[in-house]
Write a protein that holds these residues in place. Structure first.
Motif, PDB file in Angstrom:
ATOM      1  N   VAL A  51      -3.871  11.450   5.855  1.00 56.64           N
ATOM      2  CA  VAL A  51      -2.420  11.602   5.966  1.00 56.64           C
ATOM      3  C   VAL A  51      -1.998  12.932   5.353  1.00 56.64           C
ATOM      4  CG1 VAL A  51      -0.184  10.646   5.295  1.00 56.64           C
ATOM      5  CG2 VAL A  51      -2.080   9.108   5.881  1.00 56.64           C
ATOM      6  N   ASP A  52      -1.194  13.688   6.097  1.00 53.30           N
ATOM      7  CA  ASP A  52      -0.619  14.935   5.600  1.00 53.30           C
ATOM      8  C   ASP A  52       0.652  14.609   4.838  1.00 53.30           C
ATOM      9  OD1 ASP A  52       0.527  17.386   5.147  1.00 53.30           O
ATOM     10  OD2 ASP A  52       0.272  18.136   7.192  1.00 53.30           O
ATOM     11  N   ASN A  53       0.627  14.788   3.518  1.00 52.03           N
ATOM     12  CA  ASN A  53       1.784  14.483   2.685  1.00 52.03           C
ATOM     13  C   ASN A  53       2.750  15.655   2.559  1.00 52.03           C
ATOM     14  OD1 ASN A  53       0.630  11.934   1.986  1.00 52.03           O
ATOM     15  ND2 ASN A  53      -0.659  12.972   0.487  1.00 52.03           N
ATOM     16  N   GLY A  54       2.389  16.806   3.126  1.00 53.49           N
ATOM     17  CA  GLY A  54       3.185  18.004   2.938  1.00 53.49           C
ATOM     18  C   GLY A  54       2.786  18.725   1.672  1.00 53.49           C
ATOM     19  N   ASN A  55       3.180  19.973   1.535  1.00 53.07           N
ATOM     20  CA  ASN A  55       2.899  20.771   0.345  1.00 53.07           C
ATOM     21  C   ASN A  55       1.406  20.863   0.040  1.00 53.07           C
ATOM     22  OD1 ASN A  55       5.693  21.222  -0.199  1.00 53.07           O
ATOM     23  ND2 ASN A  55       5.814  19.173  -1.123  1.00 53.07           N
ATOM     24  N   ASP A  56       0.613  20.983   1.120  1.00 53.25           N
ATOM     25  CA  ASP A  56      -0.852  21.118   0.989  1.00 53.25           C
ATOM     26  C   ASP A  56      -1.485  19.919   0.292  1.00 53.25           C
ATOM     27  OD1 ASP A  56      -0.938  23.650   2.243  1.00 53.25           O
ATOM     28  OD2 ASP A  56      -0.405  24.639   0.361  1.00 53.25           O
ATOM     29  N   MET A  82       0.841  -1.189   0.000  1.00 48.13           N
ATOM     30  CA  MET A  82       0.000   0.000   0.000  1.00 48.13           C
ATOM     31  C   MET A  82       0.876   1.239   0.000  1.00 48.13           C
ATOM     32  SD  MET A  82      -2.779   1.246   2.846  1.00 48.13           S
ATOM     33  CE  MET A  82      -3.279  -0.435   3.130  1.00 48.13           C
ATOM     34  N   LYS A  83       0.586   2.190  -0.913  1.00 51.04           N
ATOM     35  CA  LYS A  83       1.392   3.388  -0.977  1.00 51.04           C
ATOM     36  C   LYS A  83       0.908   4.387   0.046  1.00 51.04           C
ATOM     37  CE  LYS A  83       0.636   4.032  -5.379  1.00 51.04           C
ATOM     38  NZ  LYS A  83       0.086   2.776  -5.843  1.00 51.04           N
ATOM     39  N   LYS A  84       1.838   5.047   0.729  1.00 50.13           N
ATOM     40  CA  LYS A  84       1.507   6.056   1.720  1.00 50.13           C
ATOM     41  C   LYS A  84       1.396   7.434   1.106  1.00 50.13           C
ATOM     42  CE  LYS A  84       0.926   3.865   5.558  1.00 50.13           C
ATOM     43  NZ  LYS A  84      -0.379   3.889   6.220  1.00 50.13           N
ATOM     44  N   TYR A 131      -7.479  -1.989  -2.829  1.00 52.81           N
ATOM     45  CA  TYR A 131      -6.971  -0.855  -2.076  1.00 52.81           C
ATOM     46  C   TYR A 131      -7.141   0.414  -2.896  1.00 52.81           C
ATOM     47  CZ  TYR A 131      -4.974  -4.066   1.305  1.00 52.81           C
ATOM     48  OH  TYR A 131      -4.829  -5.023   2.271  1.00 52.81           O
ATOM     49  N   MET A 132      -7.521   1.469  -2.208  1.00 53.73           N
ATOM     50  CA  MET A 132      -7.794   2.739  -2.869  1.00 53.73           C
ATOM     51  C   MET A 132      -7.041   3.867  -2.168  1.00 53.73           C
ATOM     52  SD  MET A 132     -11.928   2.470  -3.381  1.00 53.73           S
ATOM     53  CE  MET A 132     -12.658   1.126  -4.347  1.00 53.73           C
ATOM     54  N   THR A 133      -6.656   4.855  -2.942  1.00 51.76           N
ATOM     55  CA  THR A 133      -6.028   6.052  -2.401  1.00 51.76           C
ATOM     56  C   THR A 133      -6.718   7.275  -2.978  1.00 51.76           C
ATOM     57  OG1 THR A 133      -3.875   4.941  -2.225  1.00 51.76           O
ATOM     58  CG2 THR A 133      -3.895   7.339  -2.087  1.00 51.76           C
ATOM     59  N   LEU A 134      -7.132   8.169  -2.100  1.00 55.10           N
ATOM     60  CA  LEU A 134      -7.763   9.424  -2.495  1.00 55.10           C
ATOM     61  C   LEU A 134      -6.834  10.557  -2.093  1.00 55.10           C
ATOM     62  CD1 LEU A 134     -11.289   8.746  -0.892  1.00 55.10           C
ATOM     63  CD2 LEU A 134     -10.354   7.783  -3.004  1.00 55.10           C
ATOM     64  N   THR A 135      -6.591  11.505  -2.970  1.00 54.98           N
ATOM     65  CA  THR A 135      -5.669  12.600  -2.686  1.00 54.98           C
ATOM     66  C   THR A 135      -6.315  13.924  -3.068  1.00 54.98           C
ATOM     67  OG1 THR A 135      -3.747  11.183  -3.109  1.00 54.98           O
ATOM     68  CG2 THR A 135      -3.385  13.562  -3.131  1.00 54.98           C
ATOM     69  N   GLN A 162      -5.969  21.965   5.150  1.00 55.23           N
ATOM     70  CA  GLN A 162      -6.130  20.685   5.828  1.00 55.23           C
ATOM     71  C   GLN A 162      -7.583  20.367   6.162  1.00 55.23           C
ATOM     72  OE1 GLN A 162      -3.807  20.273   9.402  1.00 55.23           O
ATOM     73  NE2 GLN A 162      -4.117  18.075   9.513  1.00 55.23           N
ATOM     74  N   GLU A 163      -8.299  21.315   6.705  1.00 54.22           N
ATOM     75  CA  GLU A 163      -9.678  21.040   7.129  1.00 54.22           C
ATOM     76  C   GLU A 163     -10.568  20.697   5.936  1.00 54.22           C
ATOM     77  OE1 GLU A 163     -13.357  23.070   9.669  1.00 54.22           O
ATOM     78  OE2 GLU A 163     -11.479  24.153   9.386  1.00 54.22           O
ATOM     79  N   THR A 164     -10.467  21.489   4.877  1.00 50.68           N
ATOM     80  CA  THR A 164     -11.298  21.237   3.701  1.00 50.68           C
ATOM     81  C   THR A 164     -10.962  19.901   3.063  1.00 50.68           C
ATOM     82  OG1 THR A 164     -11.485  23.607   3.249  1.00 50.68           O
ATOM     83  CG2 THR A 164     -11.975  22.114   1.435  1.00 50.68           C
ATOM     84  N   CYS A 165      -9.663  19.627   2.916  1.00 47.71           N
ATOM     85  CA  CYS A 165      -9.258  18.360   2.309  1.00 47.71           C
ATOM     86  C   CYS A 165      -9.697  17.171   3.156  1.00 47.71           C
ATOM     87  CB  CYS A 165      -7.746  18.336   2.108  1.00 47.71           C
ATOM     88  SG  CYS A 165      -7.148  19.429   0.801  1.00 47.71           S
TER      89      CYS A 165
END
Length: 368
Positions: A47-52, A1-3, A64-68, A73-76
């Motif tokens: 997860v906070d990946n940095g750079n907004d 799983m990618k972080k 497995y799914m990833t949403l970005t 931060q709050e809105t995302c």
């Protein structure tokens, strides 16, 4: 799983297989005993990946799914959690293995009433069935189950069994009117697994927009869909899996640059089994009742709408190269394609040729 979602997003999806939750599959394809909702005890971690950049991972629809999303931060966080909740809600509607799902109830009861969303996907499936002359067929589920692709109890059925089950296959025997599903023959069943993830990705895009997200993407088990461009205005880069994993390939066969598009891939490498030296892939030819023997190894569809991208890649895989190319030429205004055949020759529709790069030999497909 990618972080973290970074420059490249590998894609490659299950084709004509059943959606399922984390519960154990029943021994009876029409049974709904002992299964649980996909959203039971579900929790989400952003997860906070940095750079907004913020992401959320989940397991749903058997993958497995990833949403970005990009932004504050709050809105995302709110948008990502709402999106994950929506995906699980859709799984609870469409899964063949969740007892209370509308699809499972239809299969168990030989028909019945469904919600507007399930009705919409069934109606879309019937459109794809007509457009592809039967290469796309959601009633193939009894065969997929018999071969063991939903339970991983793989086997090659005898011809008598296949012939018997073929009598139940054909979306011309499936009807929906006023949200009521009926079958012409007892024992018919459906599976929306070939378009459910595409529909889910489209719904997530709507949620992102509702929350004011202006840049984001989702990777739903290989179905990639992007919202607008990257925050810096550049295209997203989507890496398409090399389908030759049978021989240990771990690289990708090309990279496509996209903005505001859905990109889905059908390939036999995600689920298959080997018996007596023959590899059987999970994508079925509804006309034979067997896994397809198409010369195509990979079909990628690029479209504005995630449902359409997901709906077209499977039947194009069932077709041979000539038929798939002809079908694209007849619908070139609706989607773009990237194909790889059994000789590792790659074919790219001319409208996206400048956005695709590959180390393989590439032939550009022209419109009529």
């Amino acid at each position: 799983m990618k972080k973290r979602m970074i420059a490249l997003f590998f894609i490659g999806i299950l084709g004509l297989t059943a959606l399922c939750g984390c519960s154990k599959a029943s021994s009876d394809p029409s049974s709904t005993e002992g299964d649980t909702s996909a959203s039971d005890n579900e929790t989400y971690e952003v997860v906070d990946n940095g750079n907004d950049s913020y992401s959320l991972e989940l397991f749903a629809m058997d993958t497995y799914m990833t949403l970005t999303a990009y932004g504050d931060q709050e809105t995302c966080s709110d948008a990502l959690i709402a999106s994950a909740t929506e995906i699980n809600r859709l799984e609870d509607l469409f899964s063949t293995n969740i007892a209370s799902s509308e699809v499972a109830q239809i299969n168990a009861n030989g028909g019945g009433s469904v919600s507007d969303e399930t009705a919409y996907l069934i109606e879309k499936s019937l459109e794809y069935y007509e457009q592809t002359s039967g290469a796309y067929d959601i009633t193939v589920y009894p065969l997929v189950y018999e071969w063991g692709f939903t339970t991983q109890d793989y086997k090659v059925p005898d011809q008598a069994t296949i012939s018997s089950l073929l009598e139940l296959i054909g979306s011309d025997m499936l009807h929906i009117e006023d949200n009521t599903v009926t079958f012409d023959k007892e024992g018919m069943m459906i599976d929306l697994g070939t378009i459910a993830k595409g529909y889910a990705s489209q719904q997530v895009m709507g949620i992102f927009e509702k929350y004011g997200i202006t840049s984001g993407l989702v990777s739903l088990g290989g179905n990639v869909q992007t919202l607008n461009a990257k925050p810096d205005g550049s295209d997203w880069k989507v890496a398409i899996q090399n389908p030759d994993v049978y021989n240990g390939a771990t690289d990708y066969m090309g990279v496509l640059e996209v903005t505001d598009k859905a990109v889905t891939t059908a390939g036999g490498y995600e689920r298959y089994f080997e018996e007596d030296g023959i590899i059987y892939r999970h994508i079925f030819d509804p006309s034979t009742g067997c896994p397809t023997t198409s010369s195509l190894k990979s079909v990628t569809v690029v479209a504005d709408d995630g449902t359409d991208a997901d709906g077209y890649d499977t039947p194009l895989f069932v077709m041979d190269l000539e038929a798939a190319t002809k079908f694209w030429q007849e619908h070139a205004d609706d989607f773009s394609i990237i194909l790889m055949d059994e000789n590792d020759q790659v074919y790219v529709s001319e409208d996206i040729a400048d956005d695709f790069s590959s180390d393989y030999d590439v032939t550009i497909l022209k419109r009529k």
